[in-house]
Write a protein that holds these residues in place. Structure first.
Motif: not given
Length: 204
Positions: A121-123, A160-168
């Motif tokens: 999620h950082f990079v 922390p930085p946030q990520v969506d399920e679709d992005d993962i």
């Protein structure tokens, strides 16, 4: 760290500076509960493990205590000093590597299990292609990859930085088959605090 700082590229000196200031917000000083849950739920047996961004070593030590053959890498000398001390205090043997994961992956070989609590999620916003190349190089057919990443939260800018399920699914799913993708929590240094997260277990 501000949200802006957390999503830009950080050098090894930047990461080391955060540890020099004390205990980073993300360092709970104990193994992540979700890692323990996954190991127990899927009955993962001792095998070769690479932890990417091991920090002060709580998760790496847990894996070593469970007799996994652990290689743990971080770019911060201060973090690794703390990790080595933790390993010594727990009387476990594991391999610590000080370096850049992109350079390390070029000749590291493949591992049965790759673990990442916070690196993806950082990079992903600055070096996603390079990081996917790392994951491809350090895994082989049948390898597992466990990623813990920050999940969307409208109320907590300190997390922390946030990520969506679709992005993962789009970004990591191009390399791996998803075994599970479920909500979890990321513990932090603040007593009694944790943050929304994704637990994504994948298999190549």
């Amino acid at each position: 760290m501000s949200r802006q700082l957390k999503t830009k590229y950080l050098s090894s000196a930047d990461w080391d500076g955060v540890y020099r200031e004390g205990t980073p917000r993300w360092d709970a000083g104990k193994p992540h509960a979700e890692l323990v849950r996954v190991l127990d739920e899927y009955q993962l047996r001792p095998q070769t493990v690479l932890e990417i961004g091991c920090g002060s070593g709580a998760d790496a030590v847990l894996l070593a205590r469970r007799r996994f053959e652990v290689t743990a890498i971080d770019c911060s000398p201060i973090a690794l000093e703390r990790a080595r001390l933790r390993a010594e205090q727990n009387d476990v043997l594991l391999r610590f590597v000080l370096g850049d994961i992109h350079e390390f992956a070029a000749n590291a070989g493949q591992f049965d299990f790759v673990y990442d609590a916070g690196m993806y999620h950082f990079v992903r916003e600055t070096r996603l292609s390079r990081y996917l190349d790392v994951l491809w190089r350090v895994t082989r057919p049948g390898s597992y990859y466990l990623c813990l990443a920050g999940a969307s939260s409208e109320t907590d800018e300190a997390g922390p930085p946030q990520v969506d399920e679709d992005d993962i699914r789009y970004e990591l799913g191009r390399l791996f088959e998803i075994v599970h993708l479920r909500p979890a929590r990321l513990e932090c240094a603040d007593p009694g605090r944790d943050y929304p997260a994704w637990s994504c277990l994948m298999r190549r």
